[in-house]
Design a protein around this motif. Structure first.
Motif, mmCIF file in Angstrom:
data_model
loop_
_atom_site.group_PDB
_atom_site.id
_atom_site.type_symbol
_atom_site.label_atom_id
_atom_site.label_comp_id
_atom_site.label_asym_id
_atom_site.label_seq_id
_atom_site.Cartn_x
_atom_site.Cartn_y
_atom_site.Cartn_z
ATOM 1 N N VAL A 1 -5.326 -14.254 -14.552
ATOM 2 C CA VAL A 1 -4.836 -15.303 -15.454
ATOM 3 C C VAL A 1 -4.701 -14.829 -16.896
ATOM 4 N N VAL A 2 -4.890 -13.523 -17.139
ATOM 5 C CA VAL A 2 -4.728 -13.023 -18.507
ATOM 6 C C VAL A 2 -3.288 -13.233 -18.964
ATOM 7 N N ASN A 3 -3.148 -13.372 -20.276
ATOM 8 C CA ASN A 3 -1.820 -13.511 -20.889
ATOM 9 C C ASN A 3 -1.018 -14.666 -20.292
ATOM 10 N N SER A 4 -1.704 -15.786 -20.060
ATOM 11 C CA SER A 4 -1.046 -16.977 -19.522
ATOM 12 C C SER A 4 -1.675 -18.217 -20.147
ATOM 13 N N ASP A 5 -1.129 -19.371 -19.806
ATOM 14 C CA ASP A 5 -1.685 -20.631 -20.301
ATOM 15 C C ASP A 5 -2.769 -21.178 -19.386
ATOM 16 N N THR A 6 -3.022 -20.530 -18.266
ATOM 17 C CA THR A 6 -4.093 -20.957 -17.360
ATOM 18 C C THR A 6 -5.427 -20.456 -17.891
#
Length: 345
Positions: free
Chosen positions: A80-85
């Motif tokens: 989930v890195v570099n995401s909005d999660t």
């Protein structure tokens, strides 16, 4: 009415010692169901947590919660890195290094209450030879112990400490060339560790001043030491004073290149892997969103059974008033005593 946020709990059924049936009951009882639309999924094989988290990210799930130890947290977090999660953590492992650094309560119902508050911060993570890590990575003795720990098939702090005591006095330091923006320096070292967070787990602080929001890694170089110096190093690690020890060299950086004499093990969040002689380590500033505890008191720290065992052991050593040869013999004996004591915990 505000639309409920989507949240998925990913449970590793074999991590740690907590019964996962009890975890499910706590989630269903404590979670704010007016705020969250939730689902619970159990992993079935190694790497499954990453697949579930990756799918959740693609489907714009708001929060993915890792229910397990540092290995499970790493699997979920790297997806989930570099995401909005955002990443959430319910600590159920043997060390719980990232959860402890973030002051996530070890009591699961309180950890769910932290998730209910939904305070999300963008924090740093590290990358070692292309593999993300969130607490620590390194090479030398800690990577060697991670490999031994994985081979033993036994989990928990007691097993980890047994390996340290058995292997520590036999381990031979290596030579490392470390390059960063300030140049290249050669060190003979027991270990080289890079910390994004402050500890390995179980309140063993390898980098007590490390921050996950400064855009820097804390690099720790532990120089060779003898068996009479080992107790103080361990005491300092549990007392959050390791950075003051004369055998420790530290600096902060965004990126380092390490050259070793030969290929060997490295670890990322305690997971060992064999790599070639060259190791590339960097930090990604504010690259992962994590639910944090807004009421965390960073000045407080709870002792645990490993610290209590260490305390008794090192008090025995510090109270000695004998010559060097007798101290050496006593330390070997006390190692055996401590191992027996740990086996009875």
């Amino acid at each position: 009415m505000t639309e409920r946020r989507k949240i998925i709990f990913i449970i590793n059924p074999i991590s740690g010692t907590v019964k996962k049936s009890g975890v499910v009951k706590i989630i269903k009882t404590v979670l704010d169901k007016e705020f969250y639309d939730y689902s619970i999924v159990e992993t079935m094989y190694s790497g499954h947590a990453s697949e579930i988290a990756e799918n959740a990210k693609r489907n714009n799930v708001d929060v993915v919660v890792a229910v397990g130890g540092d290995g499970t947290v790493n699997e979920v977090a790297r997806s989930v890195v570099n995401s909005d999660t955002a990443l959430g953590i319910l600590p159920c492992g043997s060390g719980n290094g990232l959860a402890r650094h973030l002051m996530i309560p070890m009591e699961l119902h309180k950890a769910v209450e932290v998730i209910n508050m939904h305070v999300v911060h963008a924090l740093d993570y590290g990358v070692i030879n292309g593999m993300p890590f969130f607490c620590t990575c390194g090479m030398g003795f800690d990577a060697f112990i991670s490999m031994k720990f994985a081979e033993s098939g036994k989990r928990g702090p007691v097993s980890y400490l047994e390996n340290i005591l058995r292997e520590g006095l036999k381990y031979k330091p290596e030579t490392y060339e470390i390059k960063n923006d300030d140049g290249t320096t050669s060190y003979k070292a027991f270990l080289v560790s890079c910390a994004n967070a402050s500890q390995y787990g179980n309140n063993a602080y390898i980098a007590p001043q490390a921050s996950m929001s400064d855009g820097l890694l804390d690099v720790i170089i532990m120089e060779p030491f003898d068996m009479l110096e080992a107790p103080q190093i361990s005491i300092d690690m549990f007392n959050k004073t390791l950075d003051r020890n004369s055998k420790i060299k530290t600096f902060r950086t965004k990126h380092i290149l390490v050259h070793r004499e030969k290929e060997g093990y490295i670890h990322y969040d305690g997971e060992p892997v064999m790599t070639n002689a060259d190791v590339d380590i960097s930090v990604v500033n504010k690259g992962i969103k994590i639910i944090i505890n807004p009421f965390a008191d960073k000045t407080k720290r709870q002792p645990n059974m490993v610290q209590n065992a260490f305390s008794d052991f090192f008090n025995d050593i510090s109270n000695m008033r004998t010559d060097l040869s007798r101290q050496t013999r006593h330390i070997h004996v006390l190692n055996k005593i401590l191992l027996k004591r740990l086996n009875n915990l």
